[in-house]
Design a protein around this motif. Sequence first.
Motif, mmCIF file in Angstrom:
data_model
loop_
_atom_site.group_PDB
_atom_site.id
_atom_site.type_symbol
_atom_site.label_atom_id
_atom_site.label_comp_id
_atom_site.label_asym_id
_atom_site.label_seq_id
_atom_site.Cartn_x
_atom_site.Cartn_y
_atom_site.Cartn_z
ATOM 1 N N GLN A 1 16.249 -8.056 12.369
ATOM 2 C CA GLN A 1 16.129 -9.450 11.930
ATOM 3 C C GLN A 1 15.413 -9.564 10.588
ATOM 4 O OE1 GLN A 1 15.337 -8.310 14.937
ATOM 5 N NE2 GLN A 1 15.482 -9.880 16.499
ATOM 6 N N ALA A 2 14.517 -8.626 10.312
ATOM 7 C CA ALA A 2 13.695 -8.784 9.098
ATOM 8 C C ALA A 2 13.273 -7.418 8.553
ATOM 9 C CB ALA A 2 12.470 -9.631 9.415
ATOM 10 N N SER A 3 14.213 -6.493 8.511
ATOM 11 C CA SER A 3 13.849 -5.130 8.099
ATOM 12 C C SER A 3 13.823 -5.004 6.576
ATOM 13 C CB SER A 3 14.855 -4.136 8.663
ATOM 14 O OG SER A 3 14.956 -4.303 10.052
ATOM 15 N N PRO B 1 10.090 -3.989 20.458
ATOM 16 C CA PRO B 1 10.906 -5.018 19.833
ATOM 17 C C PRO B 1 11.607 -5.883 20.872
ATOM 18 C CG PRO B 1 11.784 -2.807 19.399
ATOM 19 C CD PRO B 1 10.633 -2.641 20.317
ATOM 20 N N MET C 1 10.470 -9.366 14.547
ATOM 21 C CA MET C 1 11.266 -8.348 15.235
ATOM 22 C C MET C 1 10.730 -8.037 16.631
ATOM 23 S SD MET C 1 12.775 -5.901 12.279
ATOM 24 C CE MET C 1 11.312 -5.624 11.314
ATOM 25 N N VAL D 1 22.207 -6.819 16.930
ATOM 26 C CA VAL D 1 21.254 -7.930 16.979
ATOM 27 C C VAL D 1 19.821 -7.505 16.651
ATOM 28 C CG1 VAL D 1 22.611 -9.359 18.526
ATOM 29 C CG2 VAL D 1 21.090 -7.643 19.494
ATOM 30 N N ASP D 2 19.645 -6.286 16.138
ATOM 31 C CA ASP D 2 18.298 -5.911 15.688
ATOM 32 C C ASP D 2 18.209 -6.197 14.182
ATOM 33 O OD1 ASP D 2 19.885 -3.923 14.684
ATOM 34 O OD2 ASP D 2 18.850 -2.255 15.639
ATOM 35 N N TYR E 1 18.635 -15.517 15.041
ATOM 36 C CA TYR E 1 19.238 -14.893 16.230
ATOM 37 C C TYR E 1 18.669 -15.482 17.529
ATOM 38 C CZ TYR E 1 21.311 -10.946 13.559
ATOM 39 O OH TYR E 1 22.043 -10.170 12.705
ATOM 40 N N GLU E 2 19.577 -15.853 18.444
ATOM 41 C CA GLU E 2 19.166 -16.371 19.756
ATOM 42 C C GLU E 2 20.140 -15.892 20.821
ATOM 43 O OE1 GLU E 2 17.284 -20.570 19.996
ATOM 44 O OE2 GLU E 2 18.741 -20.648 18.376
ATOM 45 N N GLY F 1 21.202 -2.460 19.731
ATOM 46 C CA GLY F 1 19.827 -2.586 19.244
ATOM 47 C C GLY F 1 18.817 -2.846 20.343
ATOM 48 N N ARG G 1 7.183 -9.979 9.354
ATOM 49 C CA ARG G 1 8.451 -9.324 9.706
ATOM 50 C C ARG G 1 8.348 -8.637 11.068
ATOM 51 N NH1 ARG G 1 9.557 -5.237 6.874
ATOM 52 N NH2 ARG G 1 8.003 -5.100 5.238
ATOM 53 N N SER H 1 15.204 -0.313 11.891
ATOM 54 C CA SER H 1 15.002 -1.701 12.296
ATOM 55 C C SER H 1 13.520 -2.081 12.264
ATOM 56 C CB SER H 1 15.578 -1.925 13.693
ATOM 57 O OG SER H 1 15.436 -3.259 14.071
ATOM 58 N N LEU H 2 12.739 -1.559 13.193
ATOM 59 C CA LEU H 2 11.314 -1.906 13.261
ATOM 60 C C LEU H 2 10.477 -0.640 13.121
ATOM 61 C CD1 LEU H 2 8.928 -3.840 13.890
ATOM 62 C CD2 LEU H 2 9.317 -3.342 16.297
ATOM 63 N N LEU I 1 16.862 -14.479 10.845
ATOM 64 C CA LEU I 1 15.761 -14.939 11.692
ATOM 65 C C LEU I 1 16.238 -15.892 12.786
ATOM 66 C CD1 LEU I 1 12.848 -15.542 9.131
ATOM 67 C CD2 LEU I 1 13.221 -13.591 10.631
ATOM 68 N N LEU J 1 16.112 -2.244 23.114
ATOM 69 C CA LEU J 1 15.076 -1.216 23.276
ATOM 70 C C LEU J 1 14.084 -1.523 24.395
ATOM 71 C CD1 LEU J 1 14.403 -0.469 19.504
ATOM 72 C CD2 LEU J 1 15.387 1.116 21.152
ATOM 73 N N LEU K 1 14.382 -8.916 21.151
ATOM 74 C CA LEU K 1 15.417 -9.449 20.270
ATOM 75 C C LEU K 1 15.775 -10.876 20.633
ATOM 76 C CD1 LEU K 1 17.652 -6.272 20.398
ATOM 77 C CD2 LEU K 1 15.808 -6.769 18.824
ATOM 78 N N MET K 2 16.548 -11.486 19.742
ATOM 79 C CA MET K 2 17.198 -12.772 20.003
ATOM 80 C C MET K 2 16.210 -13.900 20.281
ATOM 81 S SD MET K 2 20.128 -11.594 19.549
ATOM 82 C CE MET K 2 21.546 -12.522 20.095
ATOM 83 N N VAL K 3 15.012 -13.809 19.692
ATOM 84 C CA VAL K 3 14.076 -14.930 19.732
ATOM 85 C C VAL K 3 14.030 -15.500 18.321
ATOM 86 C CG1 VAL K 3 11.704 -15.642 20.170
ATOM 87 C CG2 VAL K 3 12.716 -13.794 21.527
ATOM 88 N N SER K 4 14.427 -16.744 18.182
ATOM 89 C CA SER K 4 14.500 -17.325 16.846
ATOM 90 C C SER K 4 13.134 -17.307 16.173
ATOM 91 C CB SER K 4 15.013 -18.762 16.929
ATOM 92 O OG SER K 4 14.861 -19.377 15.668
ATOM 93 N N ALA K 5 13.115 -16.892 14.922
ATOM 94 C CA ALA K 5 11.859 -16.847 14.162
ATOM 95 C C ALA K 5 11.985 -17.681 12.892
ATOM 96 C CB ALA K 5 11.498 -15.411 13.842
ATOM 97 N N THR K 6 12.860 -18.692 12.935
ATOM 98 C CA THR K 6 13.014 -19.525 11.737
ATOM 99 C C THR K 6 11.765 -20.358 11.469
ATOM 100 O OG1 THR K 6 14.155 -21.079 13.169
ATOM 101 C CG2 THR K 6 15.533 -19.716 11.772
#
Lengths: 333, 391
Positions: free
Chosen positions: B201-203, A75, A314, B198-199, B243-244, B263, A310, B290-291, B241, B265, A77-82
């Motif tokens: 995002q889409a669970s 995983p 993630m 910050v984990d 998060y940056e 979060g 999803r 989370s994932l 979604l 990993l 993190l913090m990469v925009s997926a909009t």
Amino acid sequence: MRRREALFLAAAGPTIARSQQLAGEPPGRIPPAAEIINASEMEAIARRRLDSAAYTAIADTGADRAAFDRITLRPRLMVSATNLDLGANLFGQPLFAPILAGPAGGQNRFHPEGELAMARGASKAKAVLIVSERSSVPLEKIAAESPGFWYQVFPEAGTTRAKIDLAVKAGCKAVCLTAGAGGTLHWAAIEGMRKDLAVPLLLKGVMSPDDARAAADHGLQGIVVSSYRGVPVPGMASPIETLPAIAEAAGSRLAVLIDGGFRRGSDVLKAIALGARAVIVTRPALWGLAAYGAAGVQQVLELLQSELARDMAMCGKPNLAAIDRATVRLHRR
Amino acid sequence: MRNWTAGRRQAIRAMAGFVAGSPLFGWQQDPFRDHSRVPKLEELLTGLDFEPVAYAKLPRWAYDYTAYGEGSEFTLRRNRQAFDWVRLVPGAAGSGQEPQTATTILGTPAAFPILVSPTAAHMQLHPDGEPATYQGATAASQTPMIVSNVASVPFEKIAPAAKGPLWFQLYPRQDVESNRELLDRVQAAGARAVVVTVDQQASVYERALHDRNLEAASLRRLTGGTRGAPRNPYRVPEGRLWYEWKLFDQLRPMIKVPMVAKGILTPEDALLCLEHGVDAIYVSNHGGRSLDYGPSSLEVLPEIVDAVRGRVPVLFDSGVRRGSDVLKALALGASAVCLGRIPRWGLAAYGVPGVQKILEIVQTEFKQAMAATGRSTLASIDRSLVRTDFP
């Protein structure tokens, strides 16, 4: 009827019975398709719908699952997926997601509408369908329901090219030639099938880098890494395990697809990370077909698409091009 | 057949018996559990003993909410397996000294390197909710508690319930300014650190969807709220979604206390955290929530610790149930370990005393594990204490 009799009847009546809360899935209940949460649940419903002979033909053998459990996702993190985008392109054909519904013969065994319902469901889920040459429904009718379809044939001396030409005439966008099952495959014969063919030809059933190189050398446009050889051989490597070496051998010369035990969006993400361009799911689509007809096919394909989306979000990969080898980690056990 | 011409009293009696056995009263019985005796608190010997008691006392959906993981729950299972891949190497019997376990985590003193992880909605588990968890944690040698952003009780109402240290966990909102008011409030109420999760995002929790399909309206309330309706064609919940990395830069001036990223990993993300002003890395896979098919937290802990090189503390959770698990995580480089399901089981099973007892059990086990491996100080716990065999 006297008052006290009426009360007795009411207490045991169905109105009051409905007030009982359902606890767990009552045996034999077929829930609405929208309540199905993953591919495995679809199998359970298919099992309730089918007689044992039909069910046995598409039961989940679990054969290639263990290999997926030896791959984890990393995983990020913090990469925009909009702007999430699962779109792919194979041989000029745009794909909504890198997940195709695979070929299976005689689908009227699983649902009265057979391939027609399969085509309708795949179409609704915006997924490309690969139609078996052993379809129980004429190709033209399927083509009307699922215009971007592909065609799958078994190599047979003399007849195969004629079948392919008919499929091309019906509008198929690519042809998968299944290696191994029954007949013997000669590269010379494959060249004959490929000659002057207007659509790309893929060899399905490749399990070694040597075969991948030979396929490229003989001018094929793609391969499907697949262990389907008619009979399952216990102890044989799973397609997902052989994929990295085959994808490396194929390089940019071939589009590499894969099938074999894909049940989750995470499985698809792993295959893309290991070099596949797209994944073919067959049994889950058939479970959907058996369970709910076209609606079930659509539901199961959409579940896989959502899971993949999803998982990509993630892993910090908002599109397929961003998925790289570092998205996964391979484990010894 | 009864004689229905009997008197009114007899008819009423028959009616009552009939109704009592009718499905009308089916709701009184929960068919998911047998009706065994609830053991006394003193009878419970390990943290794992609390889960069946919590299971017996909770409604199905509340138990599931605590128990489940994301997707097929591969990572949930792997979190526990991972502790079997790490073995403790017994050292010299030691000096016979009492193990010294006190430490300071980001300025917060703690009798043990153990905290309570942030977890949601404790009122599902016990009518007293988070204040009860807090009292139990404080009673267990002032164990620091991280209060969830989605607690049943507001932070300011939890804070007066006991005296132990409190941290706050934040689910950041996209309009970054809108986080300020909440952060000001919790810092004014005494939060000594802020953990930014910050984990997830889409669970999706499949067991929760099951429970929802089977009717639990209360869960629908719980999960329906914050995520936002999907705008994408893949039906992915939109809420997180966006998060940056710049989020940490934006939050930094709002947080006067240490800021923790929860979060993480991968070593790559741990290093990015350092670039964005984070004061501690919190290695966690959200308890397998989370994932799905992500790694266990424990198997990636060493590589993250190596990347961080001691520049900031590394916190750890996911799968910790025993004191020996705490010791293993510390040996692999964690500065402190957080417990999520453990205090939840304690709270659900016995309320305040349950939280205290279950934390004390883990603390005692930790001390015993230190003594048994011949380590009398936290500083002496290092990688030579374990032999790892990650797959």
